[in-house]
Design a protein around this motif. Sequence first.
Motif, PDB file in Angstrom:
ATOM      1  N   PRO A 168      71.079  51.378  50.268  1.00 23.93           N
ATOM      2  CA  PRO A 168      71.286  49.987  49.845  1.00 23.93           C
ATOM      3  C   PRO A 168      70.517  48.958  50.684  1.00 23.93           C
ATOM      4  CG  PRO A 168      73.392  51.140  49.962  1.00 23.93           C
ATOM      5  CD  PRO A 168      72.354  52.080  50.517  1.00 23.93           C
ATOM      6  N   GLU A 169      70.466  49.162  52.011  1.00 23.13           N
ATOM      7  CA  GLU A 169      69.753  48.178  52.852  1.00 23.13           C
ATOM      8  C   GLU A 169      68.257  48.192  52.564  1.00 23.13           C
ATOM      9  OE1 GLU A 169      70.726  47.437  56.873  1.00 23.13           O
ATOM     10  OE2 GLU A 169      72.745  48.310  56.716  1.00 23.13           O
ATOM     11  N   GLN A 170      67.755  49.407  52.379  1.00 25.70           N
ATOM     12  CA  GLN A 170      66.349  49.577  52.032  1.00 25.70           C
ATOM     13  C   GLN A 170      66.058  48.913  50.675  1.00 25.70           C
ATOM     14  OE1 GLN A 170      65.590  53.630  51.112  1.00 25.70           O
ATOM     15  NE2 GLN A 170      63.653  53.731  52.202  1.00 25.70           N
ATOM     16  N   TRP A 171      66.997  49.063  49.761  1.00 18.69           N
ATOM     17  CA  TRP A 171      66.858  48.473  48.419  1.00 18.69           C
ATOM     18  C   TRP A 171      66.838  46.938  48.507  1.00 18.69           C
ATOM     19  CZ3 TRP A 171      70.418  45.313  45.923  1.00 18.69           C
ATOM     20  CH2 TRP A 171      70.108  44.996  44.594  1.00 18.69           C
ATOM     21  N   ILE A 172      67.695  46.378  49.367  1.00 19.73           N
ATOM     22  CA  ILE A 172      67.722  44.910  49.534  1.00 19.73           C
ATOM     23  C   ILE A 172      66.396  44.431  50.143  1.00 19.73           C
ATOM     24  CG2 ILE A 172      68.800  42.977  50.759  1.00 19.73           C
ATOM     25  CD1 ILE A 172      71.458  44.646  50.632  1.00 19.73           C
ATOM     26  N   ARG A 173      65.913  45.164  51.168  1.00 16.65           N
ATOM     27  CA  ARG A 173      64.639  44.767  51.801  1.00 16.65           C
ATOM     28  C   ARG A 173      63.479  44.831  50.812  1.00 16.65           C
ATOM     29  NH1 ARG A 173      66.067  44.025  57.060  1.00 16.65           N
ATOM     30  NH2 ARG A 173      67.820  45.342  57.694  1.00 16.65           N
ATOM     31  N   LYS A 174      63.498  45.839  49.959  1.00 13.26           N
ATOM     32  CA  LYS A 174      62.469  45.950  48.920  1.00 13.26           C
ATOM     33  C   LYS A 174      62.545  44.739  47.977  1.00 13.26           C
ATOM     34  CE  LYS A 174      59.646  47.651  45.733  1.00 13.26           C
ATOM     35  NZ  LYS A 174      58.182  47.539  45.916  1.00 13.26           N
ATOM     36  N   SER A 175      63.774  44.398  47.536  1.00 14.77           N
ATOM     37  CA  SER A 175      63.955  43.258  46.623  1.00 14.77           C
ATOM     38  C   SER A 175      63.427  41.973  47.247  1.00 14.77           C
ATOM     39  CB  SER A 175      65.436  43.064  46.278  1.00 14.77           C
ATOM     40  OG  SER A 175      65.955  44.232  45.681  1.00 14.77           O
ATOM     41  N   MET A 176      63.772  41.740  48.524  1.00 16.63           N
ATOM     42  CA  MET A 176      63.350  40.513  49.194  1.00 16.63           C
ATOM     43  C   MET A 176      61.841  40.530  49.466  1.00 16.63           C
ATOM     44  SD  MET A 176      65.920  38.732  49.042  1.00 16.63           S
ATOM     45  CE  MET A 176      65.366  37.293  49.971  1.00 16.63           C
ATOM     46  N   GLY A 177      61.315  41.716  49.718  1.00 12.33           N
ATOM     47  CA  GLY A 177      59.865  41.850  49.895  1.00 12.33           C
ATOM     48  C   GLY A 177      59.123  41.433  48.628  1.00 12.33           C
ATOM     49  N   GLU A 178      59.689  41.807  47.483  1.00 10.68           N
ATOM     50  CA  GLU A 178      59.093  41.407  46.201  1.00 10.68           C
ATOM     51  C   GLU A 178      59.147  39.890  46.033  1.00 10.68           C
ATOM     52  OE1 GLU A 178      57.497  43.350  43.871  1.00 10.68           O
ATOM     53  OE2 GLU A 178      57.638  44.877  45.439  1.00 10.68           O
ATOM     54  N   VAL A 179      60.325  39.307  46.349  1.00 14.46           N
ATOM     55  CA  VAL A 179      60.474  37.849  46.216  1.00 14.46           C
ATOM     56  C   VAL A 179      59.403  37.122  47.032  1.00 14.46           C
ATOM     57  CG1 VAL A 179      61.961  35.881  46.838  1.00 14.46           C
ATOM     58  CG2 VAL A 179      62.949  37.881  45.704  1.00 14.46           C
ATOM     59  N   LYS A 180      59.182  37.607  48.256  1.00 15.72           N
ATOM     60  CA  LYS A 180      58.206  36.917  49.129  1.00 15.72           C
ATOM     61  C   LYS A 180      56.799  36.922  48.544  1.00 15.72           C
ATOM     62  CE  LYS A 180      60.730  37.389  53.396  1.00 15.72           C
ATOM     63  NZ  LYS A 180      61.264  38.579  54.061  1.00 15.72           N
ATOM     64  N   LYS A 181      56.539  37.867  47.630  1.00 17.82           N
ATOM     65  CA  LYS A 181      55.199  37.925  47.026  1.00 17.82           C
ATOM     66  C   LYS A 181      55.008  36.917  45.897  1.00 17.82           C
ATOM     67  CE  LYS A 181      54.954  42.944  47.388  1.00 17.82           C
ATOM     68  NZ  LYS A 181      55.009  44.090  46.477  1.00 17.82           N
ATOM     69  N   ALA A 182      56.090  36.237  45.467  1.00 23.00           N
ATOM     70  CA  ALA A 182      55.977  35.322  44.327  1.00 23.00           C
ATOM     71  C   ALA A 182      54.951  34.234  44.633  1.00 23.00           C
ATOM     72  CB  ALA A 182      57.332  34.697  44.011  1.00 23.00           C
ATOM     73  N   PRO A 183      53.907  34.112  43.805  1.00 23.75           N
ATOM     74  CA  PRO A 183      52.829  33.156  44.106  1.00 23.75           C
ATOM     75  C   PRO A 183      53.314  31.721  44.229  1.00 23.75           C
ATOM     76  CG  PRO A 183      52.229  34.598  42.269  1.00 23.75           C
ATOM     77  CD  PRO A 183      53.656  34.883  42.583  1.00 23.75           C
ATOM     78  N   LEU A 184      54.345  31.378  43.450  1.00 24.89           N
ATOM     79  CA  LEU A 184      54.754  29.961  43.465  1.00 24.89           C
ATOM     80  C   LEU A 184      55.361  29.540  44.794  1.00 24.89           C
ATOM     81  CD1 LEU A 184      58.172  29.476  42.839  1.00 24.89           C
ATOM     82  CD2 LEU A 184      57.419  30.936  40.994  1.00 24.89           C
ATOM     83  N   LEU A 185      55.735  30.515  45.653  1.00 27.10           N
ATOM     84  CA  LEU A 185      56.311  30.157  46.956  1.00 27.10           C
ATOM     85  C   LEU A 185      55.233  29.722  47.945  1.00 27.10           C
ATOM     86  CD1 LEU A 185      58.975  32.991  47.412  1.00 27.10           C
ATOM     87  CD2 LEU A 185      59.228  30.766  46.320  1.00 27.10           C
TER      88      LEU A 185
END
Length: 308
Positions: A41-58
């Motif tokens: 689960p922790e690895q899954w959360i880090r993956k999810s947040m890693g994806e969010v950080k890639k969002a170009p609009l940020l």
Amino acid sequence: MEKDLAIAIDLGGTNTKVALATRSGKIVWKTDFATASFPDPEQWIRKSMGEVKKAPLLKKGDYRFVGLGLGAPNANYYSGVIAHAPNLPFEKGEIPIRVLLEKITGLDCKITNDANASALGEKLFGGAKAMNDFFSITLGTGLGSGIFVQGKILYGSDGMAGEMGHTNLVPDGRLCNCGKKGCLETYVSASGLMKTYLEFSEPKRTAHSALQVYELAVEGHSPAKKAFQITAELLGKQLADMAALFSPEAIFLSGGLTKSGSLLYDATLKAFNSHAMKHHKNKIAIRASELPGQDAALLGAAALVWEE
Ligand SMILES: [Zn+2]
């Protein structure tokens, strides 16, 4: 662009969808990845947040994360725990997913099961904006339901309320995943429809999916038509009982099975009206969810952040 953003996550057995959504319910960015590759689960959360950080609009930096909403099978709004979800790759048992999310993201995090998330999405962004009392029913592999009562989603004493799919329909009927027999979802769902169809079909016309049963019904194949009729009859009857308890203004349907359109809706409405108490007859609409199908679960997760 609106500055305030919600992180919305829809955790499914096959895919995890991650999105950024505005307060007005616009999904401004989304992606997905295979859930099974992240069994911790922790690895899954880090993956999810890693994806969010890639969002170009940020990249512009002109934004604020207000919170994170997660819709997941067997997720409990109150306890923040995902308990015994059979289709997730995580270790079995109870996973304190909200605490883990808050620890890793530093954000306010809310979780609920996918069916309640859909109901919240319908209220904030869909066809139920002006309603305080309604049902939201998702007819997929199983039957998920969220019940809005007097402007609030019904969670019950422990977050487990509103499970219409596990109300009893057929005494001593089909065995359900919940441990009971004869639950509504063992009949009224894509898999339930298939089982009903196979009880009538000749070996020559085997169907391997609810979609195939639908196609056979449209061709006029009578066992397929009968399977739809039985499914709709059972759904309409149970909804009439639930209406007697909660008096909803409308009932919203979503999920794969609703792609069968009028084949399901017309027969369900007819059955509903024939089983409803006089006061409810021809007064309660049974209609399609107004959330865009592919984003419904994400909008529901986002709604967790924006609801007060
Ligand atoms: Zn059940």
